[in-house]
Design a protein around this motif. Structure first.
Motif: not given
Lengths: 346, 430
Positions: A10, A12-13, A65, B186-189, B256, B410
């Motif tokens: 992932f 992260g964005r 991640t 969750w899911r890196g976000l 989210y 994001a």
């Protein structure tokens, strides 16, 4: 062929992830996707704690991640071989022997805190508190009791004044500089000390005691509670116990965490009674008086209660598991005092 | 057949994605685009493609044989005996460090519960910084102790302390929500909390003032019992309203990525839950009281030898326990249902199958075993409770969650690194 692990990467964005394959080559993490190959030095990878049934989370530079299902649970060994060993705390949490040892140490530490640590801490804090602060707490409690439960004393004002006057003189000698005051209220055979030197005596105690020398002994006992700041210490110990109980069983239920609290309060009561008894003897000695009247008071109370209903413990002694030890201690004090007197006379 | 559906715009859902319905169920995998779209065979395909697929399929909960579901359940994979070891070590270190380690313990515990919670095959994660939590705990402790003793020092100190609490309370509450959400992912976000100072005060200050109204009136005009009683009654009657207001704030400012949560008003539902739970507590305590009186009568000879204070404490505790056992499961179940059925994330809805009956049986078992084992069952109880509460939760959406996730980015200005700046963590849950 070296081991490999499937993972989701992932960025992260966004919440979108891509499927990758991981390999550990030397001190480098190889991340292969369909059309890219990324090499990340293991030193830059934030390795999350391994849990038995959860995917492994690896943090990459830039807030990215990797979520590694690691179904075979082969990743921890590979990471360890590459120099990424979990901390001793994590290792302890994963192993049963360590957990059992920790449980033993926990019980020992808990007992020590309960028996030794908390009382010491409470004593230091209680003596460090400003007297003014304690007095205010005591006044508040008395106000509360007066408003809800206590009634004014029926004793003759002259008798009250005589008892208080005599006690104040004796207290000035035995514990100079300690401010106390006696409050009389209607009630059963009982007396107690509030924070800040307020001693509450009930009418029946004065009446049943038979003579005022015995009342003086009881007041000496209560003065012991004041000098040793027992009520404040008891309050602080209860707070400390509540905090610990909250830590152990926190957010479970306030009831479960109150059970040890109640038991604890009962136990501390006993230790303090002994201390106050010892002080009462010293108090009487300082005034060149025998502990005999206090001993007689204990006997009398015990006799009174035994006649009323077998097995029941009078209120005054209620925090003590066995009133006989307490009476017995006092009897020995009386014998010692009288023996010393006889020697002096001779 | 799938293609027909895609062409027919009026066709009812379920709508297949990528036309996957026609594909071979054996090779069908939600992780991989359909074969016709896939790029030429790559390195990953060459390397143990079969094992990779199987592992991912196991990890994502074997959804492969069907058209993507629109109802996604939460799964909880925690295990009592594993958490027991974490709990014991956490507790020992907390005690030995006089409570300082409790912040690190909290992070470990939260991580354990989050990482063992899965939705659509992916685990949640927690990133809280223990040092920030420690700082937050020190501040909270100072405020609580300050308030507990302020009125013992003087009326002025007490009022100053109350004013201070009202002044910083909304800000603290806002920061606490933000800390919790920004550190969950969750899911890196990461989740987020749209925290605006003015709004925080507008929302949180009224409940705070109502809550403290009796204390303020008691300090300023303690002789006017009528006024005092009115304030007490008001704050009691308004508890569900206050709870709803704070919950609505919490759930409507959460986000989210760029998607924001919404909370539909549910004040009547909150009042209904509180009212029924209150009645149950009352009834249970009365029944418990009667039972205890019978018990005390039957055992009167044994009990006569015990000090009356102890008996009173034990009896009071028992009555409270009965009330808790009966009313708490109902309250918790109904409240969780009320909260989540009114929460939305865009078109995504939440629901929970939680019910008072099973929760009551679970709570009874947990309490009895915890008491019987002198507290050692507590971590097992915590895991069992979390499993039930988590696995009752469902996410309902028109699109498969994976598709929605692919489209979620994001929020602008809230990249992953920003969360690290959150230096102050507080535990104010609801």
């Amino acid at each position: 062929m070296s081991e490999s692990w499937a993972a989701t990467r992932f960025d992260g964005r966004s919440a979108s992830g891509d499927v990758v394959l991981l390999r550990i080559v030397g001190d480098t993490l190889e991340i292969m996707s369909r059309n890219t190959l990324e090499l990340v030095p293991l030193a830059q990878v934030a390795v999350g704690e391994a849990f038995e049934h959860a995917p492994r989370m690896l943090g990459l530079p830039g807030g990215r991640t990797l979520e590694v299902p690691d179904a075979q649970r082969s990743l921890p060994a590979a990471l360890a071989a590459a120099g990424k060993r979990p901390s001793w705390i994590v290792r302890a949490q994963r192993a049963w022997p360590a957990a059992v040892i920790a449980l033993g140490m926990l019980v020992a530490a808990g007992l020590w805190t309960y028996v030794v640590g908390l009382p010491i801490a409470a004593r230091h804090v209680a003596h460090a508190l400003p007297a003014d602060f304690e007095r205010r707490i005591g006044e508040n409690v008395l106000e509360l009791l007066d408003a809800n439960r206590l009634e004014a004393s029926h004793l003759a004002p002259e008798r009250r004044a005589r008892i208080e006057d005599r006690f104040q003189k004796a207290a000035a000698l035995a514990a100079p500089g300690v401010e106390v005051r006696v409050e009389f209220r209607a009630g059963p055979v009982n007396a107690f000390a509030l924070p800040g030197g307020i001693i509450v005596v009930f009418d029946e105690l004065v009446e049943r005691a038979g003579d005022d020398d015995r009342v003086l002994g009881v007041l000496g006992h209560e003065l012991g509670h004041v000098v040793h700041r027992h009520s404040t210490r008891q309050l602080l110990q209860s707070l400390g116990l509540a905090a610990i109980a909250g830590l152990v069983w926190g957010d479970f239920s306030s009831i479960a965490s109150n059970v040890p609290l109640i038991l604890g309060v009962m136990r501390y009561g006993r230790a303090f009674e002994h201390e106050a008894d010892d002080f009462a003897v010293a108090f009487l000695r300082a005034n060149n008086l025998s502990p005999r009247p206090l001993y007689e008071f204990f006997l009398r109370i015990q006799g009174l209660e035994e006649r009323r209903r077998p097995g029941q413990i009078p209120d005054f002694l209620s925090t003590h598991p066995d009133p006989y030890t307490r009476v017995e201690r006092m009897r020995r004090e009386v014998e010692a005092y009288e023996a010393a007197k006889r020697t002096q006379l001779r | 057949m799938g293609h027909d559906r895609e062409l027919d715009r009026d066709a009812p859902p379920p709508r297949p994605v990528y036309g996957r319905a026609e594909r071979d169920p054996e090779t069908d995998d939600p992780w991989l685009p359909p074969a016709e779209l896939a790029p030429p065979r790559s390195l990953a395909d060459d390397l143990e493609l079969g094992r990779l697929r199987n592992e991912l399929r196991a990890a994502t909960g074997a959804r492969s044989r069907r058209v993507p579901e629109r109802i996604a359940p939460f799964r909880f994979t925690g295990d009592g005996s594993e958490y027991f070891r974490i709990w014991v070590v956490n507790l020992l270190l907390t005690l030995v460090t006089l409570g300082i380690y409790s912040a690190w313990a909290k992070v470990r515990k939260t991580r354990y519960f989050w990482q063992n919670t899965r939705l659509d095959g992916h685990a949640f994660d927690y990133h809280g910084d223990p040092r920030a939590i420690l700082l937050g705990r020190v501040v909270a402790l100072a405020l609580v102790l300050g308030y507990a003793f302020a009125f013992d020092i003087s009326r002025t100190t007490g009022l100053v302390m109350l004013a201070l609490l009202c002044a910083v309370g909304p800000w603290l509450f806002m920061r606490a929500q933000r800390f919790r959400l920004v550190n969950s992912s969750w899911r890196g976000l990461r989740f987020g909390f749209d925290a605006q100072l003015r709004q925080a005060y507008r929302v949180v200050l009224p409940p705070l003032l109502i809550w403290f109204s009796s204390a303020i009136i008691g300090a300023v005009a303690s002789t006017r019992m009528g006024l005092l009683g009115a304030a007490g009654t008001l704050s009691f009657v308004m508890i569900p309203w206050m709870h709803h207001r704070l919950k609505a704030y919490q759930h409507s400012r959460a986000c989210y990525g760029a998607r924001t949560f919404a909370f539909l008003p549910a004040t009547p539902a909150f009042y209904a839950v509180y009212f029924k739970a209150g009645l149950m507590t009352l009834a249970a305590s009365m029944i418990g009281g009667v039972l205890i009186m019978f018990g005390a009568f039957a055992l009167r000879d044994t009990l006569a030898a015990q000090p009356s204070q102890t008996l009173l404490f034990v009896a009071g505790g028992a009555v409270g326990l009965v009330g808790y056992l009966v009313a708490w499961p109902y309250f918790a179940a109904r409240l969780q249902a009320a909260v989540w059925s009114h929460t939305r994330l865009g078109d995504v809805r939440f629901s929970t199958a939680i019910a008072a009956g099973p929760l009551f049986r679970l709570t009874l078992k947990n309490v009895l075993l915890t008491l019987a084992t002198a507290g050692l069952y507590w971590p097992f109880a915590a895991v069992a409770l979390a499993r039930y509460r988590v696995e009752c939760m469902r996410v309902e959406s028109d699109e498969p969650l994976t598709t929605l996730a692919e489209l979620t980015i994001a929020a602008p200005g809230l990249a992953a690194g920003d969360a690290a700046a959150e230096a102050f963590g507080l535990d104010i849950g609801l």
